[in-house]
Design an enzyme around this catalytic site. Structure first.
Site, PDB file in Angstrom:
ATOM      1  N   ARG A  95       0.801  -1.232   0.000  1.00 18.58           N
ATOM      2  CA  ARG A  95       0.000   0.000   0.000  1.00 18.58           C
ATOM      3  C   ARG A  95       0.831   1.278   0.000  1.00 18.58           C
ATOM      4  NH1 ARG A  95      -3.289  -2.942  -2.315  1.00 18.58           N
ATOM      5  NH2 ARG A  95      -5.245  -3.502  -1.328  1.00 18.58           N
TER       6      ARG A  95
ATOM      7  N   SER B 128     -13.232 -11.042  -1.930  1.00 15.25           N
ATOM      8  CA  SER B 128     -12.422  -9.841  -2.149  1.00 15.25           C
ATOM      9  C   SER B 128     -10.975 -10.287  -2.094  1.00 15.25           C
ATOM     10  CB  SER B 128     -12.723  -8.820  -1.048  1.00 15.25           C
ATOM     11  OG  SER B 128     -11.728  -7.839  -1.060  1.00 15.25           O
TER      12      SER B 128
ATOM     13  N   ASP C  82      -6.652  -0.894   4.684  1.00 18.15           N
ATOM     14  CA  ASP C  82      -6.014  -0.258   3.534  1.00 18.15           C
ATOM     15  C   ASP C  82      -6.261   1.251   3.489  1.00 18.15           C
ATOM     16  OD1 ASP C  82      -4.804  -2.557   2.712  1.00 18.15           O
ATOM     17  OD2 ASP C  82      -6.451  -3.175   1.410  1.00 18.15           O
TER      18      ASP C  82
HETATM   19  N1  ARG Z   1      -6.226  -8.299   6.083  1.00 13.38           N
HETATM   20  C1  ARG Z   1      -5.125  -7.998   5.243  1.00 13.38           C
HETATM   21  C2  ARG Z   1      -4.550  -6.651   5.566  1.00 13.38           C
HETATM   22  O1  ARG Z   1      -5.201  -5.872   6.173  1.00 13.38           O
HETATM   23  C3  ARG Z   1      -5.441  -8.174   3.782  1.00 13.38           C
HETATM   24  C4  ARG Z   1      -6.369  -7.187   3.159  1.00 13.38           C
HETATM   25  C5  ARG Z   1      -6.655  -7.619   1.779  1.00 13.38           C
HETATM   26  N2  ARG Z   1      -7.467  -6.714   1.056  1.00 13.38           N
HETATM   27  C6  ARG Z   1      -8.456  -7.126   0.236  1.00 13.38           C
HETATM   28  N3  ARG Z   1      -9.047  -6.220  -0.451  1.00 13.38           N
HETATM   29  N4  ARG Z   1      -8.818  -8.354   0.140  1.00 13.38           N
HETATM   30  O2  ARG Z   1      -3.446  -6.359   5.217  1.00 13.38           O
END
Ligand code: ARG
Length: 398
Positions: free
Chosen positions: A94, A173, A123
């Protein structure tokens, strides 16, 4: 002329819906930025999709090498596992995606940025904080978060506006890059049930080879430089390990994770290379670092993973921790042998020119140089306070 907004665009459901919303509800001209961190997508397709939804311009950056060198190598040195389990793939990507998006905004002369994050995940935190750290005056538009949209509403909206939705994104997702694949949502949310077969793409869950296989990883100053006897670039090495370990069923992580916003979520990851490399790296540290270094570094590593997970990659504390970690890595050189069989992984050998393992001290056989007579006095002093404390407690109970 409309104002311009620069959107971090993956081509998935959320960000595709956002392209349309930014035009229709917010009245912006949309510029999309796709950052290649090894997600192995069809980037031509993504560009066409963005244009078809109405973006006025699209940028693509291949940052695999920058990602591996600037983010994954520090993670390896820090044995980066959030809550002891998650190798941080999404969390690491990110900040770099945010940086590239800000660079485009500067180039395009706008201070309005957008992302497709929900208000429930991590995120949004990683994007917002990294973006603001570079450009404190910017405006961040996050339509999914602002409009409190849920996934089913997004799918409905996409249908109405002829935005193609893959079968996969109807079910889950997904986020992936060189370091791992995260699968969330849909039936994965049933924390009590095993994830279905179709959640996995990198790691075999059946029909694995009947024979065990070995994989040797070579490290120099904490950095993996070779695998199975061949020197490789870090990107090639990670891709090689992903494929090999994945084909032996190694690298699935299924756990309950504490998100920054307080939600506990059930997360499923595929991270074969990360699992093998971190396990091997930890093992080599055990061979080459003193027990004092290891104990203290575990605290530092844990803090490093927490900062990275929590969107604080840009905090000066992370740089301070990196500096400490780097000094510990100078002797983390050598080879580690991994054995894999139908999903299991075991370290079966390690060697280093900086090894602190002294066979002459350790041996129970002839030739030992360890003077056992020294142990008696040592043990007495070592347990002194514990023995006194027990005596005091006994007396106070009388
Ligand atoms: N839980 C993980 C994190 O916060 C993965 C997030 C994945 N994002 C998604 N859009 N599936 O880093």
């Amino acid at each position: 002329m409309k104002n311009k907004v620069v959107l971090a665009y993956s081509g998935g459901l959320d960000t595709s819906v956002v392209v349309k919303l930014l035009q229709t509800k917010y009245d912006y001209d949309v510029i999309t930025v796709t950052v290649d961190v090894g997600q192995d997508d069809d980037f031509k397709d993504i560009e066409e999709k963005s244009k078809a939804i109405g973006a006025i311009k699209h940028f693509y950056f291949d940052v695999k090498e920058e990602f591996a060198k600037g983010y994954l190598i520090p993670c390896i040195k820090a044995n980066g596992l959030y809550e002891g389990k998650y190798p941080l793939a999404t969390a690491l990507a990110r900040p770099l995606i945010a940086i590239k998006t800000v660079q485009v905004a500067v180039k395009e002369g706008t201070n309005v940025l957008a992302h497709g994050c929900t208000g429930k995940g991590n995120d949004q935190i990683r994007f917002d904080i990294t973006m603001r750290s570079l450009m404190p005056t910017l405006k961040i538009v996050a339509p999914i978060r602002d409009m409190n949209l849920i996934r089913d509403e997004e799918i409905e909206f996409a249908k109405e506006h002829n935005i193609p939705v893959s079968i996969e994104s109807r079910k889950y997702s997904i986020d992936q890059n060189l370091w791992g694949r995260a699968v969330e949502g849909g039936v994965i949310e049933h924390a009590d049930s095993e994830p279905p077969q179709d959640a996995f793409q990198w790691v075999k869950t059946q029909n694995m080879p009947d024979k065990a296989c070995y994989m040797d990883i070579e490290f120099d100053s904490g950095i993996p430089i070779g695998i199975d006897g061949k020197l490789m670039s870090i990107v090639d090495l990670i891709q090689y390990a992903n494929e090999k370990a994945g084909s032996y069923g190694v690298g699935i992580i299924d756990h309950i994770e504490d998100r920054v916003v307080g939600i506990k979520s059930r997360e499923v990851y595929e991270a074969p290379a990360a699992t093998c490399i971190i396990e091997a790296h930890k093992d080599l540290e055990k061979l080459t670092l003193t027990k004092h270094e290891i104990r203290f570094k575990q605290i530092v590593d844990e803090q490093w993973a927490w900062l990275t997970y929590s969107g604080l990659w840009v905090d000066p504390l992370k740089t301070n921790l990196d500096k400490f970690i780097d000094t510990t890595q100078l002797r983390v050189c050598g080879k580690v042998k991994i054995k894999m069989y139908k999903g299991s992984l075991r370290i079966v050998g390690r060697e280093s020119k900086y090894s602190l393992y002294e066979p002459k001290l350790a041996t129970y056989s002839a030739g030992s140089t360890f003077d056992q007579s020294l142990a008696k006095g040592f043990v007495e002093l070592w347990g002194l306070q514990s023995i006194i404390a027990n005596e005091v407690m006994r007396r106070s109970e009388e």
